[in-house]
Write an enzyme that holds these catalytic residues in place. Structure first.
Site, PDB file in Angstrom:
ATOM      1  N   HIS A 166       3.892 -22.841 -22.843  1.00 52.57           N
ATOM      2  CA  HIS A 166       3.274 -20.325 -22.771  1.00 52.57           C
ATOM      3  C   HIS A 166       4.133 -20.218 -21.505  1.00 52.57           C
ATOM      4  O   HIS A 166       4.616 -19.067 -21.816  1.00 52.57           O
ATOM      5  CB  HIS A 166       2.317 -20.369 -22.421  1.00 52.57           C
ATOM      6  CG  HIS A 166       1.667 -20.804 -20.696  1.00 52.57           C
ATOM      7  ND1 HIS A 166       1.056 -21.697 -20.318  1.00 52.57           N
ATOM      8  CD2 HIS A 166       1.598 -19.534 -19.329  1.00 52.57           C
ATOM      9  CE1 HIS A 166       0.607 -21.411 -18.934  1.00 52.57           C
ATOM     10  NE2 HIS A 166       1.170 -19.741 -18.745  1.00 52.57           N
ATOM     11  N   ASP A 199       0.984 -27.797 -23.759  1.00 52.31           N
ATOM     12  CA  ASP A 199       1.260 -27.068 -22.697  1.00 52.31           C
ATOM     13  C   ASP A 199       2.070 -27.122 -22.278  1.00 52.31           C
ATOM     14  O   ASP A 199       1.484 -27.505 -20.785  1.00 52.31           O
ATOM     15  CB  ASP A 199       0.394 -26.000 -22.477  1.00 52.31           C
ATOM     16  CG  ASP A 199       0.891 -24.685 -21.683  1.00 52.31           C
ATOM     17  OD1 ASP A 199       2.355 -24.281 -22.256  1.00 52.31           O
ATOM     18  OD2 ASP A 199       0.128 -24.148 -20.982  1.00 52.31           O
ATOM     19  N   SER A 254       1.134 -20.856 -13.277  1.00 55.39           N
ATOM     20  CA  SER A 254       1.307 -21.058 -14.611  1.00 55.39           C
ATOM     21  C   SER A 254       2.451 -22.209 -14.443  1.00 55.39           C
ATOM     22  O   SER A 254       3.784 -21.641 -13.927  1.00 55.39           O
ATOM     23  CB  SER A 254       1.922 -20.380 -15.718  1.00 55.39           C
ATOM     24  OG  SER A 254       0.483 -19.281 -15.553  1.00 55.39           O
TER      25      SER A 254
END
Length: 260
Positions: free
Chosen positions: A75, A118, A210
């Protein structure tokens, strides 16, 4: 530091899980209630300054797994056109080595709604290893079957406690079993390739962390990639979700050509 993805807008039900309002919102942010690191403490830590197709820039973390490869979250690089990679410094936007991405490989089955698969790889020019730049070890042998439950692991990223900071932050989360974690999310979110960390003590990754590393420090072993938190918020005490590295070792080897 605030880590990763907070699923912002709505399933429009009582569920705590929410679809992200945008990828951009998930990537900008910081670690919560972490400790301050120093240069060399996490020599595998990468800072990623990502330029998107619409020319917006977002920040994510990553892990150096080889002198030509960074492992991060899919992402983070969704719609990315380029990445500047910072290595070897605890100070954001500084690096002993600063290089531009040569190639970005997202998992072909990444689902931006559920964050399944992911993971992504960034190829970079060859970097020399130093005291402050070292690869993190990936699972092998019997470790590939280990769920690492009830073990404390370290997560790191450029975050904030109550104030903005440019210094790398870190905290510890206890790995919990997926059945317990799944109670906090709708069906289908917590899967075998997810590894969950308990955040009931208020220490959690959130936006901007992230893609960063989740590591067994005593073994120098990467077990997770920061992926998502509950739509209830980073400080809600809900478990944080990481992509489970053992689930992607074949994919990593196939795309890098590296035998770990």
């Amino acid at each position: 530091m605030k880590f990763l993805l907070v699923f912002a807008l709505a399933l429009a039900t009582t569920s705590a899980f929410q679809h992200p309002a945008s990828i951009f919102e998930l990537r900008e942010g910081r670690i919560i209630n972490g400790y301050e690191a120093y240069t060399g403490l996490f020599p595998y830590q990468a800072g990623l300054d990502i330029t998107l197709q619409d020319q917006r820039r977002v920040w994510c973390g990553g892990s150096l797994i080889d002198n030509k490869w960074i492992l991060t979250a899919a992402h983070c690089v969704h719609d990315a056109v380029s990445v500047v990679v910072y290595l070897g410094s605890a100070v954001q936007y500084e690096g002993e080595a600063v290089v531009n991405s040569e190639r970005i490989i997202s998992h072909s089955m990444f689902n931006p709604d559920t964050y399944l698969n992911d993971v992504a790889l960034i190829k970079i020019p060859h970097v020399e290893y130093t005291d402050n730049i070292q690869p993190i070890r990936l699972p092998s042998g019997e470790e590939l079957n280990n769920k690492f439950e009830n073990i404390w692991a370290t997560v790191s990223g450029w975050g904030q406690s109550n104030t903005d900071t440019v210094i790398l932050q870190y905290t510890y989360n206890l790995v919990i079993d997926n059945d317990r974690c799944a109670q906090e999310y709708p069906p289908g979110i917590i899967v075998e390739s997810t590894i969950c960390g308990d955040t009931c003590d208020g220490k959690s990754p959130c936006f901007g962390d992230s893609g960063g590393p989740f590591v067994l420090s005593d073994k120098n072993l990467l077990i997770g990639v920061v992926s998502f938190v509950s739509g209830a918020g980073c400080e809600s005490g809900k478990p944080v979700g990481f992509s489970r590295v053992t689930s992607y070792m074949d994919w990593i080897q196939q795309n890098t050509g590296i035998i770990f």
